[in-house]
Design a protein around this motif. Structure first.
Motif, short mmCIF file in Angstrom:
data_model
loop_
_atom_site.label_atom_id
_atom_site.label_comp_id
_atom_site.label_asym_id
_atom_site.label_seq_id
_atom_site.Cartn_x
_atom_site.Cartn_y
_atom_site.Cartn_z
N LEU A 34 39.26 128.75 -4.46
CA LEU A 34 38.91 127.79 -5.51
C LEU A 34 37.79 128.35 -6.38
N TRP A 35 36.76 128.91 -5.75
CA TRP A 35 35.64 129.49 -6.49
C TRP A 35 36.15 130.60 -7.42
N THR A 36 37.02 131.47 -6.88
CA THR A 36 37.59 132.57 -7.66
C THR A 36 38.37 132.04 -8.85
N LEU A 37 39.19 131.00 -8.62
CA LEU A 37 39.97 130.39 -9.69
C LEU A 37 39.09 129.87 -10.82
N VAL A 38 38.06 129.15 -10.45
CA VAL A 38 37.19 128.50 -11.45
C VAL A 38 36.35 129.55 -12.18
N GLU A 39 35.93 130.59 -11.47
CA GLU A 39 35.09 131.64 -12.06
C GLU A 39 35.87 132.60 -12.96
N ASP A 40 37.15 132.78 -12.71
CA ASP A 40 37.96 133.79 -13.41
C ASP A 40 38.21 133.40 -14.86
N PRO A 41 37.70 134.16 -15.82
CA PRO A 41 37.91 133.82 -17.24
C PRO A 41 39.39 133.78 -17.63
N GLU A 42 40.22 134.55 -16.92
CA GLU A 42 41.65 134.56 -17.25
C GLU A 42 42.34 133.23 -16.95
N THR A 43 41.78 132.45 -16.04
CA THR A 43 42.38 131.15 -15.70
C THR A 43 41.76 130.00 -16.49
N ASP A 44 40.76 130.30 -17.35
CA ASP A 44 40.05 129.24 -18.08
C ASP A 44 40.94 128.28 -18.87
N PRO A 45 42.07 128.73 -19.43
CA PRO A 45 42.90 127.75 -20.14
C PRO A 45 43.47 126.65 -19.21
N LEU A 46 43.50 126.92 -17.88
CA LEU A 46 44.08 125.95 -16.95
C LEU A 46 43.09 125.40 -15.93
N ILE A 47 42.04 126.16 -15.61
CA ILE A 47 41.00 125.67 -14.69
C ILE A 47 39.69 126.37 -15.04
N CYS A 48 38.63 125.57 -15.23
CA CYS A 48 37.34 126.17 -15.62
C CYS A 48 36.20 125.20 -15.30
N TRP A 49 34.99 125.75 -15.33
CA TRP A 49 33.79 124.93 -15.13
C TRP A 49 33.61 123.95 -16.29
N SER A 50 33.00 122.83 -16.00
CA SER A 50 32.55 121.93 -17.07
C SER A 50 31.36 122.58 -17.75
N PRO A 51 30.99 122.12 -18.94
CA PRO A 51 29.83 122.72 -19.63
C PRO A 51 28.55 122.68 -18.78
N SER A 52 28.37 121.64 -17.98
CA SER A 52 27.16 121.53 -17.16
C SER A 52 27.21 122.42 -15.92
N GLY A 53 28.43 122.84 -15.51
CA GLY A 53 28.57 123.66 -14.31
C GLY A 53 28.52 122.87 -13.01
N THR A 54 28.54 121.54 -13.10
CA THR A 54 28.47 120.72 -11.89
C THR A 54 29.84 120.16 -11.50
N SER A 55 30.87 120.53 -12.26
CA SER A 55 32.24 120.09 -11.96
C SER A 55 33.18 121.11 -12.57
N PHE A 56 34.48 120.92 -12.32
CA PHE A 56 35.46 121.79 -12.95
C PHE A 56 36.64 120.97 -13.42
N HIS A 57 37.34 121.51 -14.41
CA HIS A 57 38.49 120.83 -15.01
C HIS A 57 39.77 121.58 -14.67
N VAL A 58 40.83 120.81 -14.43
CA VAL A 58 42.18 121.36 -14.34
C VAL A 58 42.95 120.80 -15.52
N PHE A 59 43.43 121.69 -16.38
CA PHE A 59 44.19 121.29 -17.56
C PHE A 59 45.67 121.55 -17.31
N ASP A 60 46.52 120.70 -17.82
CA ASP A 60 47.97 120.89 -17.73
C ASP A 60 48.41 121.18 -16.30
N GLN A 61 48.42 120.12 -15.49
CA GLN A 61 48.72 120.27 -14.07
C GLN A 61 50.08 120.93 -13.82
N GLY A 62 51.04 120.69 -14.69
CA GLY A 62 52.36 121.30 -14.53
C GLY A 62 52.27 122.81 -14.61
N ARG A 63 51.66 123.31 -15.67
CA ARG A 63 51.49 124.77 -15.82
C ARG A 63 50.59 125.33 -14.73
#
Length: 141
Positions: A27-56
Motif C-alpha cells: 500500500l505504501w509503495t502504491l501511494v508513494e509511486d508517482p506512476e500510480t498517482d492518476p489512480l492512487i495518491c496522497w492527499s495534499p496534507s499527506g494524512t490520507s490517500f485517494h483512490v480514483f476510478d475504482q474500476g481502472r
C-alpha cells in the motif's frame, strides 16, 4: 527510524526491528509511486490517500501488487488494518465527491513517516470465544 529493507521470508518491510505486513508495504509503495498517482495518491496534507476510478484501479493496479483485482477485498483489508473512509461534510449535508474519488486515512499512515507503519496492527476477531461466551450466557439465563 529508517526502512531497513524489503523482503526476507516474511514478505514485509523491517522497520527498526519490527515487521510490517506485506499489505501495508505494498500500500505504501502504491501511494508513494508517482506512476500510480492518476489512480492512487496522497492527499495534499499527506494524512490520507485517494483512490480514483475504482474500476481502472482494480483492473490496472491491484493485480500488479496483489493476487487479485477485487476492489472489495482491497477495502476489506484496509478496514482490517483500521483504515477509515474519509467522508466530507459541508454546509450540513453530505457532499458527493467529484468523479470516482474515495479517500482513506489511518493515524499511522502519513506521507514521509514510514516508521509509523510498524504501529498499524491488523484487527483481531476471535469468533470462537464469542460463540463460547454467547453459549454460556444462554445457559446462565
Amino acid at each position: 527510524m529508517e526502512l531497513l529493507g524489503v523482503g526476507g521470508g516474511t514478505g514485509g518491510v523491517v522497520v527498526s526491528g519490527g515487521n510490517v505486513p506485506a499489505f501495508l508495504t505494498k500500500l505504501w509503495t502504491l501511494v508513494e509511486d508517482p506512476e500510480t498517482d492518476p489512480l492512487i495518491c496522497w492527499s495534499p496534507s499527506g494524512t490520507s490517500f485517494h483512490v480514483f476510478d475504482q474500476g481502472r484501479f482494480s483492473k490496472e493496479v491491484l493485480p500488479k501488487f496483489f493476487k487479485h483485482n477485487n476492489m472489495a477485498s482491497f477495502i476489506r483489508q484496509l478496514n482490517m488494518y483500521g483504515f477509515r473512509k474519509v467522508v466530507h461534510i459541508e454546509q450540513g449535508g453530505l457532499v458527493k465527491p467529484e468523479k470516482d474519488d474515495t479517500e482513506f486515512q489511518h493515524p499511522f499512515f502519513v506521507r514521509g513517516q514510514e516508521q509509523l507503519l510498524e504501529n498499524i496492527k491488523r484487527k483481531v476477531t476471535n469468533v470462537s470465544s464469542y460463540r463460547y461466551t454467547r453459549k454460556h450466557r444462554v445457559r446462565d439465563h
